[in-house]
Scaffold this motif. Structure first.
Motif, PDB file in Angstrom:
ATOM      1  N   THR A  31      97.681  18.001  13.941  1.00  0.00           N
ATOM      2  CA  THR A  31      97.996  18.196  12.516  1.00  0.00           C
ATOM      3  C   THR A  31      96.744  18.006  11.661  1.00  0.00           C
ATOM      4  N   GLN A  57      94.991   8.576   3.054  1.00  0.00           N
ATOM      5  CA  GLN A  57      96.446   8.359   3.096  1.00  0.00           C
ATOM      6  C   GLN A  57      97.133   9.438   3.905  1.00  0.00           C
ATOM      7  N   GLY A  85      97.967  13.402  16.740  1.00  0.00           N
ATOM      8  CA  GLY A  85      98.011  13.027  15.319  1.00  0.00           C
ATOM      9  C   GLY A  85      99.373  13.256  14.683  1.00  0.00           C
ATOM     10  N   GLN A  92     108.751  11.073  10.947  1.00  0.00           N
ATOM     11  CA  GLN A  92     108.223  12.233  11.682  1.00  0.00           C
ATOM     12  C   GLN A  92     108.715  12.220  13.130  1.00  0.00           C
TER      13      GLN A  92
HETATM   14  P1  AMP Z   1      93.301  13.248  11.830  1.00  0.00           P
HETATM   15  O1  AMP Z   1      92.282  14.302  12.094  1.00  0.00           O
HETATM   16  O2  AMP Z   1      94.445  13.286  12.791  1.00  0.00           O
HETATM   17  O3  AMP Z   1      92.701  11.881  11.696  1.00  0.00           O
HETATM   18  O4  AMP Z   1      93.951  13.593  10.408  1.00  0.00           O
HETATM   19  C1  AMP Z   1      93.149  13.659   9.239  1.00  0.00           C
HETATM   20  C2  AMP Z   1      94.018  13.387   8.010  1.00  0.00           C
HETATM   21  O5  AMP Z   1      95.062  14.374   7.925  1.00  0.00           O
HETATM   22  C3  AMP Z   1      94.744  12.050   8.016  1.00  0.00           C
HETATM   23  O6  AMP Z   1      93.942  11.011   7.520  1.00  0.00           O
HETATM   24  C4  AMP Z   1      95.931  12.344   7.110  1.00  0.00           C
HETATM   25  O7  AMP Z   1      95.572  12.334   5.744  1.00  0.00           O
HETATM   26  C5  AMP Z   1      96.271  13.779   7.485  1.00  0.00           C
HETATM   27  N1  AMP Z   1      97.254  13.855   8.591  1.00  0.00           N
HETATM   28  C6  AMP Z   1      97.074  14.341   9.848  1.00  0.00           C
HETATM   29  N2  AMP Z   1      98.185  14.270  10.585  1.00  0.00           N
HETATM   30  C7  AMP Z   1      99.130  13.711   9.790  1.00  0.00           C
HETATM   31  C8  AMP Z   1     100.484  13.340   9.967  1.00  0.00           C
HETATM   32  N3  AMP Z   1     101.127  13.532  11.141  1.00  0.00           N
HETATM   33  N4  AMP Z   1     101.140  12.788   8.904  1.00  0.00           N
HETATM   34  C9  AMP Z   1     100.529  12.597   7.738  1.00  0.00           C
HETATM   35  N5  AMP Z   1      99.249  12.894   7.499  1.00  0.00           N
HETATM   36  C10 AMP Z   1      98.538  13.454   8.507  1.00  0.00           C
END
Ligand code: AMP
Length: 186
Positions: A31, A57, A85, A92
């Motif tokens: 994600t 956030q 992620g 979720q």
């Molecule tokens: P990541 O690359 O997985 O660290 O995601 C980067 C950013 O995307 C996170 O800090 C969140 O702001 C957002 N994000 C990614 N996946 C999610 C999720 N499953 N729920 C909420 N926010 C997400």
């Protein structure tokens, strides 16, 4: 193989995920990658998500749940997938369960990569991503502890959780990953 990969920001999930999807020939559903692509393409979702991402956030559940629901319907997910992620909150995880019940394809395993917090901060601070300011890093670790760690208990109770030590070289960690995942290979 259908799996969820859980670990705090900076645990090295992305690197290990690359090795996993190659070895088991499954789709990689990140994600974070999808949201960054949406942000860079300036889509409506991307523009909305940006303010959450830049401050560390979580993006609202409804947004990421919608993205994953669409993605899971695509053909390449039929052979298997690695969710990277997602889920990050209990809401979720419950939505995901519902989607998978409807699709008739339950999760085989939830793999947790464990890394101590001081090590995470050190690794994140040496990485150069726009959302890696010290405040955003702190907030991402807080979000992980408060919103995502409850999933460990959620999946533990379902008997799906397997945890491995995320300290060591990429190769050492991958050997542990494979030790856990190979038995689930179909
Ligand atoms: P990541 O690359 O997985 O660290 O995601 C980067 C950013 O995307 C996170 O800090 C969140 O702001 C957002 N994000 C990614 N996946 C999610 C999720 N499953 N729920 C909420 N926010 C997400």
């Amino acid at each position: 193989m259908k799996m969820v990969f859980i670990g705090p920001p900076g645990a090295g999930k992305g690197t290990q995920a690359e090795g996993i999807i190659k070895r088991y020939a499954i789709a990689h559903l990140s994600t974070g990658d999808m949201l960054r692509a949406a942000r860079d393409a300036k889509t409506e979702i991307g523009v909305q998500a940006e303010k959450y991402m830049s401050s560390g956030q979580l993006v609202p559940d409804s947004v990421v749940i919608g993205i994953i629901a669409d993605r899971l319907k695509q053909d390449d997910c039929k052979v298997g997938f690695l969710l990277d992620g997602f889920p990050r909150t209990i809401a979720q995880a419950e939505s995901l369960d519902q989607m998978l019940v409807e699709a008739g394809t339950p999760i085989d395993v939830v793999l947790e990569l464990k890394v101590p917090e001081e090590e995470l901060f050190r690794r994140l601070a040496s990485r150069a991503r726009a959302d890696d300011t010290p405040d955003a890093i702190r907030q991402r670790l807080v979000s992980y502890a408060n919103q995502t760690m409850p999933l460990l208990d959620y999946y533990g109770k379902k008997g799906l959780l397997q945890s491995i030590d995320g300290l060591g070289t990429v190769e050492e960690i991958f050997a542990r990953v494979v030790g856990v995942l190979d038995p689930y290979k179909v």
